[in-house]
Design an enzyme around this catalytic site. Sequence first.
Site, PDB file in Angstrom:
ATOM      1  N   ASN A  22       0.929  -0.793  -0.238  1.00  0.00           N
ATOM      2  CA  ASN A  22      -0.183   0.119   0.176  1.00  0.00           C
ATOM      3  C   ASN A  22       0.541   1.281   0.102  1.00  0.00           C
ATOM      4  O   ASN A  22       2.541   0.820   0.271  1.00  0.00           O
ATOM      5  CB  ASN A  22      -0.965   0.512   1.248  1.00  0.00           C
ATOM      6  CG  ASN A  22      -0.202  -0.329   2.801  1.00  0.00           C
ATOM      7  OD1 ASN A  22       1.303   0.135   2.629  1.00  0.00           O
ATOM      8  ND2 ASN A  22      -0.733  -0.400   3.704  1.00  0.00           N
ATOM      9  N   ASP A 211      -9.070  -9.314  -0.762  1.00  0.00           N
ATOM     10  CA  ASP A 211      -8.180  -8.414   0.456  1.00  0.00           C
ATOM     11  C   ASP A 211      -8.460  -6.460  -0.344  1.00  0.00           C
ATOM     12  O   ASP A 211      -8.175  -6.032   1.026  1.00  0.00           O
ATOM     13  CB  ASP A 211      -7.034  -9.063   0.573  1.00  0.00           C
ATOM     14  CG  ASP A 211      -6.297  -8.101   1.591  1.00  0.00           C
ATOM     15  OD1 ASP A 211      -6.881  -8.432   2.497  1.00  0.00           O
ATOM     16  OD2 ASP A 211      -5.474  -7.721   1.305  1.00  0.00           O
TER      17      ASP A 211
END
Length: 336
Positions: A22, A211
């Site tokens: 991320n 996810d």
Amino acid sequence: HSSRRDAVAIQICRIMRPDDANVAGNVHGGTILKMIEEAGAIISTRHCNSQNGERCVAALARVERTDFLSPMCIGEVAHVSAEITYTSKHSVEVQVNVMSENILTGAKKLTNKATLWYVPLSLKNVDKVLEVPPVVYSRQEQEEEGRKRYEAQKLERMETKWRNGDIVQPVLNPEPNTVSYSQSSLIHLVGPSDCTLHGFVHGGVTMKLMDEVAGIVAARHCKTNIVTASVDAINFHDKIRKGCVITISGRMTFTSNKSMEIEVLVDADPVVDSSQKRYRAASAFFTYVSLSQEGRSLPVPQLVPETEDEKKRFEEGKGRYLQMKAKRQGHTEPQP
């Protein structure tokens, strides 16, 4: 002797790249789940083809609950080791450990442990489940313990099959902190790169997409950096064929002071094959936590359930949360 050992254990290493993580540089839980599943698929397919019989590919049927113990970062190396720990007549249990290694300092940390169940499907006829060659146990107890795990997961699979009715409906102009405000969907056309030799989706690909959606829901809800803390058992109810359009929907079900539970549903639409209707392929609960820029856990905004269904799901989520909390405190010292 090592020849038998090699057949039942493997290791995969890979460096973590920016597209695995991320914005804060934490590797996505989905990336790790996908690596775990790749290792599991290799070892179980290899084992199921170890005797001269019909050739087959091992398909993922279930992943047991798994906790992400420490975040992995870009530039670290993931060491995924997989081992076959039990076989029944038609299924293989694979246990996987993931270590992260900082190759600058040499520091190693356990990232997570997972247990996966695979079923061998014939290459000639994908609806035919083949028999699994038995594994040799080094201790008698291993087989007993394995059988207990096998029976327990079989029961759970039967239970989850029935609660798969509802779908996520969009709402206009939702208020912040409500379920509708953060609920999200991802639509994906299944291509060849997502599939096994059979032309069916790899379980790891599905988990990675699940996810991703859960991460979007968590980020929309708390607008901070979020990471996957754990995934409850995932059951794969049905195979997904190449050419299907899959809709992965996520909605928040429960918040504790510092965690968010998100339910993710996977529906497959066989566009090419008009004889088949849309069906539920998989479902799971993901737990996320919110992190500060220094990587400390932050309190999360409390979810506001509005409808009766949302309130019911909130209570069910609370039950799972309290059960897990009690289990954890039974195992270890209470967390501060």
